[in-house]
Design an enzyme around this catalytic site. Structure first.
Site, PDB file in Angstrom:
ATOM      1  N   ASP A 124       0.800  -1.228   0.000  1.00 30.53           N
ATOM      2  CA  ASP A 124       0.000   0.000   0.000  1.00 30.53           C
ATOM      3  C   ASP A 124       0.832   1.277   0.000  1.00 30.53           C
ATOM      4  O   ASP A 124       1.797   1.416   0.756  1.00 30.53           O
ATOM      5  CB  ASP A 124      -0.884   0.064   1.243  1.00 30.53           C
ATOM      6  CG  ASP A 124      -1.712  -1.187   1.463  1.00 30.53           C
ATOM      7  OD1 ASP A 124      -1.629  -2.113   0.650  1.00 30.53           O
ATOM      8  OD2 ASP A 124      -2.438  -1.217   2.461  1.00 30.53           O
ATOM      9  N   TRP A 153      -3.661  -9.398  -3.957  1.00 30.62           N
ATOM     10  CA  TRP A 153      -3.233 -10.227  -2.835  1.00 30.62           C
ATOM     11  C   TRP A 153      -3.261 -11.719  -3.150  1.00 30.62           C
ATOM     12  O   TRP A 153      -2.655 -12.512  -2.432  1.00 30.62           O
ATOM     13  CB  TRP A 153      -4.090  -9.937  -1.602  1.00 30.62           C
ATOM     14  CG  TRP A 153      -3.634  -8.730  -0.838  1.00 30.62           C
ATOM     15  CD1 TRP A 153      -4.344  -7.599  -0.592  1.00 30.62           C
ATOM     16  CD2 TRP A 153      -2.355  -8.535  -0.217  1.00 30.62           C
ATOM     17  NE1 TRP A 153      -3.582  -6.712   0.147  1.00 30.62           N
ATOM     18  CE2 TRP A 153      -2.367  -7.269   0.393  1.00 30.62           C
ATOM     19  CE3 TRP A 153      -1.205  -9.305  -0.112  1.00 30.62           C
ATOM     20  CZ2 TRP A 153      -1.276  -6.756   1.091  1.00 30.62           C
ATOM     21  CZ3 TRP A 153      -0.108  -8.798   0.582  1.00 30.62           C
ATOM     22  CH2 TRP A 153      -0.151  -7.537   1.178  1.00 30.62           C
TER      23      TRP A 153
END
Length: 628
Positions: free
Chosen positions: A149, A409
């Site tokens: 992130d 992910w």
């Protein structure tokens, strides 16, 4: 990572040696340090030769070991490193304190016969030269290690600060720090030391930064103040604060952290987004709280009061909400008609599996977000599979600039790179437009990218007939896989209008307008390496705090096509950015964006246009070679 100068007494060292009855060993390859081992439980690396780094050999298949610089300070923090047991995949630098006569590193749970003891070495340098064929040329990526992130995005004094989730001790998730890069144009990035390091309170998870113009926190007018989640098994997920007096290079953590904890003991409580709400002259914080967002207010950035929550039952269900952001924008450029967009990153929930970014449009009254649409309505910021954790820069005036993480992910830990893992997608400028009663975000690449166009080819318009191909080989001499395609096409309203990005090995990305179905499609099934997860290592299927979605078949997760909505218009404009490991499409002024990773064995360097069940016209085609 910044480390403190060693301050350890002789008595402490003698006590360690006496209590452990350690056996000392030293080989020629380990000149400058000795190993004091007690079975497979604990080893002390005693360094007597000054050096900047202890280079640690990493084997990604290995279990994590705990490595700690011992200073005798309660703040000494163990880092998780997958030290080499049988083979060395690469090295990572463990920074040593400058000027120390003796340094002690404690390592736990590394077998006595592990390869790492023979391979580790002292060095004053660490090679960060590019050793990966898939490192992008004009996208931001870390020099080495793992990144996910984007965090704390803020603009100040001519610099864009990009902080990011960072593991400096391996190219898989772990040891969350805030890495740091700065840029003056959002394209050319300078890599700086990590700004916030994992500490005894926990990992440094995602968050945000503001410029405290009016000195509301008391640290000085114009200071950068950052907010992050400290995460650990002991403390849970709690919100913390740090401030910087040197333009975001280094931070001092607030001595009274945490500043906010969940009132109901919630486990998933993270990623604070802070912004100034001018109508009431207060700060607002949004925190992702499991499957909703919670809103808090403050006057001084330290004491926070709960206001409201939004999101339960909204959007894709069930999904973990993460990395919130909220921005106000004029609709269709009308400054007298503004709406708020609440950006919500979810995992899982992507239309094509894994993680993705959705948003909600509505109003904010200083206390509550009121959504314009029904709970079941979903608006996607990007229709690809590799767009996540998207947040915006603060303090940018009228411009709203978003920065996504470019991965998913489902497979982020095992993509076929090694020196680094993950890059950011292109920075995108956001705007709002209306269609009927609905308001949407438009997503377009920033204008600064135009400056890296180094070579231009303009192709005359041409027709593509049904069931025939138009081939354009060798787009650029010495093509290194970084280019832009700007094209406009006219379609007849039926059939498929498409083209393939190809290389000489027959690998290709298939991009087409499926007019009858109303879809823009990007198919990467034949794009190059797609089965890198087939023999994936066991630990990569484990979830890190629910942030990695479990996956059964990595090949199916990656080798697929993604699609976005295509209007019934006869004319369409596409801007396509190709880098060494990615393809990003922006359709019709950013009404649809699509971001996908690719791993071709050699760069794409030809275009093959085709049509099925109809024909279409290429009205304009410009090719730009891109280079920093």
């Amino acid at each position: 990572m910044k480390t403190k100068v060693l301050n350890i007494s002789k008595n402490f060292l003698m006590a360690c040696a006496a209590s452990l009855s350690l056996a000392s060993c030293q080989s020629g390859s380990n000149q400058g340090f000795t190993l004091e081992q007690q079975g497979d439980t604990l080893t002390l690396v005693r360094i007597t030769q000054p050096a900047k780094y202890l280079l640690l050999p990493v084997e990604e298949r290995s279990a994590e070991n705990q490595v700690c610089l011992i200073t005798g300070n309660p703040a000494d923090t163990e880092m998780d490193v997958r030290l080499a047991k049988e083979k060395t995949d690469y090295f990572v630098p463990f920074e040593l304190p400058a000027g120390a006569k003796e340094t002690v590193i404690r390592i736990r749970k590394a077998p006595k016969d592990a390869l790492c003891w023979k391979e580790m070495k002292l060095s004053d340098t660490f090679d960060t030269g590019n050793r990966d064929q898939f490192r992008p040329l004009y996208h931001h990526s870390p020099l080495y290690g793992w990144m996910n992130d984007a965090n704390g995005l803020v603009y100040k004094d001519g610099e864009y600060h990009l902080y990011f989730q960072y593991n400096p001790y391996g190219s898989v998730w772990g040891n969350m720090h805030w890495g740091h890069s700065v840029s003056r144009d959002l394209v050319h990035w300078e890599h700086l030391p990590a700004a916030l390091a994992r500490d005894t309170m926990g990992h440094i998870f995602s968050g945000s930064s503001v410029v405290d113009v009016d000195n509301t926190a008391g640290y000085g007018a114009g200071e950068i103040v950052s907010f992050y989640t400290s995460a650990s098994d002991k403390n849970g997920q709690i919100q913390c604060m740090a401030h910087s007096s040197d333009n975001g290079r280094t931070f001092t953590k607030y001595e009274k952290n945490p500043i906010l904890t969940p009132f109901d003991g919630l486990k998933d409580f993270r990623d604070p987004k802070v912004f100034w709400y001018a109508p009431e002259k207060k700060w607002v914080m949004i925190v992702s709280a499991d499957k909703e967002m919670r809103f808090y207010s403050s006057q001084d950035l330290k004491d926070w009061t709960y206001m409201s929550a939004f999101g339960e039952g909204y959007g894709v269900q069930p999904s973990q909400f993460e990395c919130p952001d909220m921005v106000e924008l004029p609709v269709n450029g009308d400054v007298n008609n503004k709406k708020w967009a609440l950006i919500v990153n979810i995992n899982p929930g992507c239309l094509f599996g894994g993680s993705a970014t959705q948003y909600f449009v509505g109003d904010f009254n200083g206390k509550e977000f009121i959504c314009d649409t029904k709970p079941e309505e979903v608006k996607w910021m990007d229709w690809g599979k590799d767009h996540y954790a998207t947040v915006c820069f603060s303090n940018t005036g009228d411009r709203v600039i978003a920065m996504p993480w470019m991965s998913n992910w489902q497979y982020a830990n095992i993509v076929p790179t090694q020196q680094f893992r993950s890059a950011n997608a292109l920075p995108r400028e956001l705007s709002m437009y209306s269609e009927g009663k609905n308001v949407y975000l438009a997503v377009n690449p920033i204008k600064e990218l135009d400056a890296i166009r180094k070579e231009t080819k303009e192709i005359d318009n041409f027709a593509v007939q049904a069931d025939k191909e138009v081939e354009m080989n060798t787009l650029f001499d010495s093509n290194d896989g970084a280019f832009e395609i700007d094209m406009k096409v006219s379609v007849d309203g039926s059939g498929v209008a498409g083209f393939k990005l190809m290389n000489s090995k027959g690998e290709y990305v298939d991009i087409y307008l499926e007019q009858t179905a109303g879809k823009l499609v990007m198919d990467r099934v034949h794009s190059g390496i797609v089965d890198f997860g087939k023999n994936s290592i066991p630990h990569e299927k484990e979830a890190h705090d629910n942030r990695i979605a479990n996956s059964i078949n990595y090949v199916d997760d990656f080798a697929l096509a993604t699609w976005g909505p295509l209007s019934a218009d006869k004319e369409h404009a596409l801007r396509i950015y190709v880098d060494k490991c990615s393809v990003e499409i922006f359709l019709d002024g950013g009404k649809v964006a699509m971001t996908n990773l690719v791993f071709p064995n050699e760069p794409y360097n030809s275009l093959h246009f085709y049509s099925k069940d109809g024909s279409y016209q290429v009205d304009s085609l410009k090719l730009y070679k891109l280079a920093l």
